[in-house]
Write a protein that holds these residues in place. Sequence first.
Motif, PDB file in Angstrom:
ATOM      1  N   GLY A  27       0.808  -1.214   0.000  1.00 19.06           N
ATOM      2  CA  GLY A  27       0.000   0.000   0.000  1.00 19.06           C
ATOM      3  C   GLY A  27       0.840   1.262   0.000  1.00 19.06           C
ATOM      4  O   GLY A  27       0.520   2.242  -0.673  1.00 19.06           O
ATOM      5  N   ILE A  28       1.932   1.244   0.738  1.00 18.67           N
ATOM      6  CA  ILE A  28       2.813   2.407   0.803  1.00 18.67           C
ATOM      7  C   ILE A  28       3.448   2.657  -0.555  1.00 18.67           C
ATOM      8  O   ILE A  28       3.489   3.787  -1.044  1.00 18.67           O
ATOM      9  CB  ILE A  28       3.898   2.221   1.880  1.00 18.67           C
TER      10      ILE A  28
ATOM     11  N   GLN B 114       9.140   9.155   3.017  1.00 15.59           N
ATOM     12  CA  GLN B 114       9.837   8.355   2.009  1.00 15.59           C
ATOM     13  C   GLN B 114      10.899   7.455   2.641  1.00 15.59           C
ATOM     14  O   GLN B 114      11.016   6.297   2.287  1.00 15.59           O
ATOM     15  CB  GLN B 114      10.467   9.284   0.967  1.00 15.59           C
ATOM     16  N   LYS B 115      11.657   7.978   3.587  1.00 10.41           N
ATOM     17  CA  LYS B 115      12.702   7.172   4.222  1.00 10.41           C
ATOM     18  C   LYS B 115      12.091   5.980   4.948  1.00 10.41           C
ATOM     19  O   LYS B 115      12.617   4.873   4.888  1.00 10.41           O
ATOM     20  CB  LYS B 115      13.521   8.019   5.186  1.00 10.41           C
TER      21      LYS B 115
ATOM     22  N   PHE C 100      10.276  -1.253   3.177  1.00 13.54           N
ATOM     23  CA  PHE C 100      10.447  -2.102   1.996  1.00 13.54           C
ATOM     24  C   PHE C 100      11.629  -3.046   2.173  1.00 13.54           C
ATOM     25  O   PHE C 100      11.527  -4.235   1.899  1.00 13.54           O
ATOM     26  CB  PHE C 100      10.640  -1.236   0.738  1.00 13.54           C
ATOM     27  N   ILE C 101      12.748  -2.521   2.637  1.00 12.84           N
ATOM     28  CA  ILE C 101      13.932  -3.372   2.837  1.00 12.84           C
ATOM     29  C   ILE C 101      13.657  -4.419   3.915  1.00 12.84           C
ATOM     30  O   ILE C 101      14.015  -5.589   3.762  1.00 12.84           O
ATOM     31  CB  ILE C 101      15.168  -2.521   3.186  1.00 12.84           C
ATOM     32  N   ALA C 102      13.005  -4.018   4.999  1.00 12.48           N
ATOM     33  CA  ALA C 102      12.723  -4.949   6.092  1.00 12.48           C
ATOM     34  C   ALA C 102      11.888  -6.133   5.618  1.00 12.48           C
ATOM     35  O   ALA C 102      12.158  -7.280   5.983  1.00 12.48           O
ATOM     36  CB  ALA C 102      12.008  -4.231   7.232  1.00 12.48           C
TER      37      ALA C 102
ATOM     38  N   LEU D 291      11.590   3.928  -5.067  1.00 12.18           N
ATOM     39  CA  LEU D 291      11.564   4.500  -3.721  1.00 12.18           C
ATOM     40  C   LEU D 291      12.698   5.493  -3.490  1.00 12.18           C
ATOM     41  O   LEU D 291      12.576   6.415  -2.694  1.00 12.18           O
ATOM     42  CB  LEU D 291      11.621   3.390  -2.668  1.00 12.18           C
ATOM     43  N   LEU D 292      13.789   5.308  -4.203  1.00 12.55           N
ATOM     44  CA  LEU D 292      14.937   6.209  -4.079  1.00 12.55           C
ATOM     45  C   LEU D 292      14.834   7.400  -5.023  1.00 12.55           C
ATOM     46  O   LEU D 292      15.722   8.255  -5.046  1.00 12.55           O
ATOM     47  CB  LEU D 292      16.238   5.442  -4.324  1.00 12.55           C
ATOM     48  N   GLY D 293      13.779   7.443  -5.830  1.00 13.57           N
ATOM     49  CA  GLY D 293      13.559   8.585  -6.712  1.00 13.57           C
ATOM     50  C   GLY D 293      14.228   8.495  -8.064  1.00 13.57           C
ATOM     51  O   GLY D 293      14.346   9.497  -8.760  1.00 13.57           O
ATOM     52  N   CYS D 294      14.671   7.311  -8.445  1.00 13.40           N
ATOM     53  CA  CYS D 294      15.326   7.159  -9.745  1.00 13.40           C
ATOM     54  C   CYS D 294      14.799   5.920 -10.478  1.00 13.40           C
ATOM     55  O   CYS D 294      15.580   5.027 -10.822  1.00 13.40           O
ATOM     56  CB  CYS D 294      16.838   7.095  -9.577  1.00 13.40           C
TER      57      CYS D 294
END
Length: 174
Positions: free
Chosen positions: A69-70, A85-86, A92-94, A118-121
């Motif tokens: 959802g996020i 965002q952080k 996501f990583i977890a 998620l990192l903007g790229c």
Amino acid sequence: MYSTRSSKILFFHITIISLFSFSIVKPIQAEPYGMAGCGLGSMVPVWKNDIGQVLAATTNVSFSSQTFGITSGTSNCTNDGIVKQKMAQEVFIAYNEGPLELETTKGSGERIRAMASLLGCPTHANELGKLMKEKHSYLFAKSNLENEFRSKEILVRLKSQIALDDSLKYICKN
């Protein structure tokens, strides 16, 4: 079957009931979800009390619906600052550490593309995958940290490597 008079009376009753029903309808407003946050569990309206929040959180974790959802902006999750965002990156990583680590050994995959977004790229997922493959042993170095802190550690390591990369440091800004 019905006489003309019966039909008119039936039509009159249906009309009155319909008009009455439309006049008492209140506009639907979204309720704020509780401490369990957004995700599939937040969409069950009866789970607004303390016990319900535990059930909502359990549902979110069990189905990874909060993470989805996020990243997708569904299930009461928004990308307008409600979830930073952080935090979305850490979550996501977890939840994807194992599969992300596996994809990193190949340098490509769905989770690397999601991480790039998620990192903007998002258009540079291939370059990010290449960097993650080269720095795999550093990014996923084993530690005794709990999962919550481990995901932060991996994210910090990844961002430090992006900051050292000549092409990605100007593109991936999150």
